[in-house]
Design a protein around this motif. Structure first.
Motif, mmCIF file in Angstrom:
data_model
loop_
_atom_site.group_PDB
_atom_site.id
_atom_site.type_symbol
_atom_site.label_atom_id
_atom_site.label_comp_id
_atom_site.label_asym_id
_atom_site.label_seq_id
_atom_site.Cartn_x
_atom_site.Cartn_y
_atom_site.Cartn_z
ATOM 1 N N SER A 134 -1.518 15.482 -5.779
ATOM 2 C CA SER A 134 -0.573 14.470 -6.267
ATOM 3 C C SER A 134 -1.264 13.200 -6.750
ATOM 4 N N PHE A 135 -2.614 13.181 -6.701
ATOM 5 C CA PHE A 135 -3.341 11.966 -7.085
ATOM 6 C C PHE A 135 -3.918 12.041 -8.496
ATOM 7 N N LYS A 136 -3.486 13.034 -9.298
ATOM 8 C CA LYS A 136 -4.137 13.226 -10.602
ATOM 9 C C LYS A 136 -3.966 12.005 -11.509
ATOM 10 N N TYR A 137 -2.801 11.350 -11.480
ATOM 11 C CA TYR A 137 -2.610 10.163 -12.324
ATOM 12 C C TYR A 137 -3.313 8.945 -11.725
ATOM 13 N N ALA A 138 -3.338 8.869 -10.404
ATOM 14 C CA ALA A 138 -4.001 7.732 -9.747
ATOM 15 C C ALA A 138 -5.491 7.715 -10.061
ATOM 16 N N TRP A 139 -6.076 8.881 -10.281
ATOM 17 C CA TRP A 139 -7.518 8.970 -10.518
ATOM 18 C C TRP A 139 -7.924 8.437 -11.889
ATOM 19 N N VAL A 140 -6.951 8.200 -12.766
ATOM 20 C CA VAL A 140 -7.266 7.531 -14.036
ATOM 21 C C VAL A 140 -7.916 6.183 -13.748
ATOM 22 N N LEU A 141 -7.418 5.488 -12.715
ATOM 23 C CA LEU A 141 -7.905 4.154 -12.382
ATOM 24 C C LEU A 141 -8.769 4.125 -11.128
ATOM 25 N N GLY A 152 6.945 7.235 -10.835
ATOM 26 C CA GLY A 152 5.581 7.263 -11.347
ATOM 27 C C GLY A 152 5.021 8.670 -11.421
ATOM 28 N N TRP A 153 5.467 9.561 -10.518
ATOM 29 C CA TRP A 153 4.953 10.934 -10.493
ATOM 30 C C TRP A 153 5.585 11.792 -11.582
ATOM 31 N N HIS A 154 6.922 11.768 -11.676
ATOM 32 C CA HIS A 154 7.620 12.603 -12.657
ATOM 33 C C HIS A 154 7.724 11.946 -14.031
ATOM 34 N N GLY A 155 7.517 10.618 -14.099
ATOM 35 C CA GLY A 155 7.559 9.931 -15.395
ATOM 36 C C GLY A 155 8.946 9.471 -15.805
ATOM 37 N N ASP A 156 9.921 9.538 -14.882
ATOM 38 C CA ASP A 156 11.288 9.109 -15.223
ATOM 39 C C ASP A 156 11.315 7.633 -15.587
ATOM 40 N N ASN A 157 11.901 7.330 -16.733
ATOM 41 C CA ASN A 157 12.205 5.959 -17.154
ATOM 42 C C ASN A 157 10.970 5.103 -17.426
ATOM 43 N N LEU A 158 9.822 5.739 -17.644
ATOM 44 C CA LEU A 158 8.632 4.953 -17.980
ATOM 45 C C LEU A 158 8.685 4.498 -19.435
ATOM 46 N N ILE A 159 8.776 5.483 -20.362
ATOM 47 C CA ILE A 159 8.864 5.089 -21.776
ATOM 48 C C ILE A 159 10.137 5.610 -22.455
ATOM 49 N N GLN A 160 10.850 6.510 -21.774
ATOM 50 C CA GLN A 160 12.116 7.025 -22.306
ATOM 51 C C GLN A 160 13.152 7.082 -21.190
ATOM 52 N N PRO A 161 14.438 6.799 -21.501
ATOM 53 C CA PRO A 161 15.489 6.905 -20.480
ATOM 54 C C PRO A 161 15.537 8.317 -19.900
ATOM 55 N N SER A 162 15.829 8.410 -18.595
ATOM 56 C CA SER A 162 15.829 9.704 -17.912
ATOM 57 C C SER A 162 17.253 10.202 -17.678
ATOM 58 N N ARG A 163 17.438 11.514 -17.836
ATOM 59 C CA ARG A 163 18.748 12.123 -17.546
ATOM 60 C C ARG A 163 19.071 12.039 -16.059
ATOM 61 N N ASN A 164 18.031 11.971 -15.236
ATOM 62 C CA ASN A 164 18.257 11.873 -13.790
ATOM 63 C C ASN A 164 18.839 10.524 -13.385
ATOM 64 N N VAL A 191 0.837 -1.191 0.000
ATOM 65 C CA VAL A 191 0.000 0.000 0.000
ATOM 66 C C VAL A 191 0.881 1.254 0.000
ATOM 67 N N ASP A 192 0.477 2.263 -0.762
ATOM 68 C CA ASP A 192 1.205 3.542 -0.879
ATOM 69 C C ASP A 192 2.562 3.412 -1.563
ATOM 70 N N SER A 193 2.746 2.378 -2.376
ATOM 71 C CA SER A 193 4.010 2.288 -3.132
ATOM 72 C C SER A 193 3.909 3.033 -4.460
ATOM 73 N N GLY A 194 2.749 3.654 -4.717
ATOM 74 C CA GLY A 194 2.588 4.466 -5.934
ATOM 75 C C GLY A 194 2.108 3.679 -7.143
ATOM 76 N N LYS A 195 1.375 2.589 -6.915
ATOM 77 C CA LYS A 195 0.941 1.727 -8.029
ATOM 78 C C LYS A 195 -0.017 2.453 -8.979
ATOM 79 N N SER A 196 -1.067 3.073 -8.415
ATOM 80 C CA SER A 196 -2.080 3.717 -9.263
ATOM 81 C C SER A 196 -1.496 4.913 -10.005
ATOM 82 N N THR A 197 -0.635 5.686 -9.331
ATOM 83 C CA THR A 197 0.018 6.823 -9.991
ATOM 84 C C THR A 197 0.920 6.343 -11.119
#
Length: 509
Positions: free
Chosen positions: A117-124, A259-271, A80-86
């Motif tokens: 901070s729940f805007k992406y989680a609310w998709v699901l 999951g929040w910033h989108g790092d490394n989801l579909i493109q490699p991140s500079r971070n 729980v709270d590991s950021g799955k929905s986001t």
């Protein structure tokens, strides 16, 4: 009235049932025009169609891309709270499964509730209680398309109070994304003895989810942010645990993401410049990459048992106004076509499949692995429920089990288990039934399966045993040899998994 009629037809879980047009988009437009009557013009039709796509996670462009691609069901699991929905919502957004306008709408609504901070989680997370509490309660599904697959992503709740819903979601899936939070203290809580990271990984393997991807989430929230040392520490510990569960750690990609910033989801991140990428080794062929999307595309297409008699597990039942009863679930074996005479067990109800749809598109035939909605003839929604099984009336129809013999491993129980013990069994078809250990037949060697003792008086943690089990309520189960997905189970007691196993023999009523 017109908007109310349309909202009934476009509820997230429901399938749209309409006839007389050929393409899905034309069928949808027809039902919207019917709803509007002569009141609205073309602009209102377009507006409602856009709203429909936001509700259901589909659009014409997505459906065009998905044609000809292999269908894969992927669960997203973890503490729980590991950021799955986001993570799931942001991945769907990045892959084009939902448009920017919908995300902006969610952000505005979330900010009004003080949960920006729940805007992406609310998709699901669509239920009012989920949005108010900030946790997932039921499992939710959304479709998006990758370079290789058409993926139905199933977001499972992480809270231990809703583990039954998580298990039902897992029974629908071919693969899983195990999400672990890398924030200080959060990973340790999830991997601890009572953490849901351990529980979910074990349940996934037990319920037949044989492919796993690990997403190390919240890498932006480590000390320091995007810490290489923290990721390496988590990778080492997760690899050791998934090996204990039964997965081959060399075949499990471990990917750092935000999951929040989108790092490394579909493109490699500079971070994450220090991250050299993941690599999996398996006999079917090796794969390598950097992002979570590439890890999903590296999953192997599952084998679909079309040559066996029909079995479909019911995960939800709906009553659709003007249509009737719709049973939603996953085809496990066999092929389902409209017009097939069906038997629903364990109630032994005979009915007919009138129409079949998947993601709001009519199907001429549903194959194993498909998550479909079936319009059933002359069946009340009160007669059937989650966990029931649908089969072909003329080819080995499903029947209730009087008793069954199971081979199980006792994992985590503080005391001794004797005949008469009655915990809850979570079966592979989604049923949750209390069952009694009637006879302890044999104690077995965990590794070789060799019989160590006949008719033992008790078994305890660490033991493997062959047990005769009697369900307290009617349930459909099958043997592992014939219907593998319906033969797996987990045993739960005291809010934890105490045993796992498979069914070897079944005595049917």
């Amino acid at each position: 009235e017109s908007v109310y009629f349309f909202s009934i037809c476009t509820s997230h879980h429901l399938t749209m049932w309409c006839i007389g047009r050929q393409t899905p988009e034309e069928r949808r437009r027809a039902i919207v025009e019917k709803a509007l009557g002569k009141i609205g013009g073309p602009s209102q039709v377009t507006l409602l169609l856009n709203e429909y796509h936001q509700l259901t996670g589909t659009n014409a462009e997505e459906e065009g891309k998905a044609k000809g691609k292999i269908h894969l069901n992927v669960a997203i699991i973890g503490h729980v709270d590991s950021g799955k929905s986001t993570l799931a919502g942001h991945l769907i957004y990045k892959c084009g499964g939902i448009d920017k306008r919908a995300i902006e709408k969610f952000e505005k609504e979330a900010l009004a509730m003080g949960k920006g901070s729940f805007k992406y989680a609310w998709v699901l997370d669509k239920l009012k209680a989920e949005r108010e509490r900030g946790i997932s309660i039921d499992f939710h599904m959304w479709k998006f398309v990758t370079n290789k697959y058409s993926i139905s992503l199933v977001d499972c709740p992480g809270h231990r109070d809703y583990i039954k819903n998580c298990i039902t979601g897992l029974t629908c899936c071919d693969a899983a994304i195990l999400t672990v939070a890398s924030s200080t203290g959060e990973f340790e809580a999830g991997i601890s003895k009572n953490g849901q990271t351990r529980e979910h990984a074990l349940l996934a393997f037990t319920l037949g989810v044989k492919q796993l991807v690990v997403a190390v989430n919240k890498v932006d929230n480590t000390e320091p942010p995007y810490s290489k040392d923290r990721f390496n520490e988590i990778s080492k510990e997760v690899s050791q645990y998934v090996k204990k569960v039964g997965y081959n750690p060399r075949a499990v990609a471990i990917v750092p993401v935000s999951g929040w910033h989108g790092d490394n989801l579909i493109q490699p991140s500079r971070n994450l410049d220090w991250y050299t990428g993941w690599r999996v080794e398996r006999k079917e062929g090796n794969a390598a990459g950097k992002t979570l999307l590439e890890a999903l595309d590296s999953l192997l297409p599952p084998q679909r048992p079309t040559d066996k008699p029909l079995r479909m597990n019911i995960s939800n039942v709906y009553s659709v106004s003007g249509i009737g009863t719709v049973a939603c679930g996953r085809i496990e074996t066999g092929i389902l076509t409209p017009g097939t005479i069906l038997t629903i067990g364990p109630q032994n109800i005979t009915t007919e499949a009138i129409t079949i749809e998947m993601h709001h598109e009519a199907m001429a035939a549903a194959l194993p692995g498909d998550l479909v909605g079936v319009h059933l003839k002359n069946v009340s929604p009160l007669e059937i429920r989650r966990g029931d099984t649908i089969g072909d009336s003329e080819n080995d129809p499903p029947r209730a089990a009087k008793q069954f013999t199971a081979q199980m491993i006792i994992l985590n129980h503080p005391g001794e288990l004797h005949a008469g013990y009655t915990p809850v069994f979570d079966f592979g078809n989604g049923a949750h039934i209390a069952c009694t250990f009637a006879v302890l037949k044999q104690k077995l060697d965990r590794r070789s399966g060799r019989v160590l003792e006949e008719n033992p008086k008790m078994v305890k943690s660490g033991d493997a045993a062959m047990v005769v089990v009697v369900p307290t309520k009617p349930v459909v189960v099958e043997t592992f040899k014939k219907y593998m997905p319906l033969a797996r189970f987990a045993v739960r007691d005291m809010r934890q998994t105490v045993a796992v196993g498979v069914i070897k023999e079944v005595v049917k009523e």
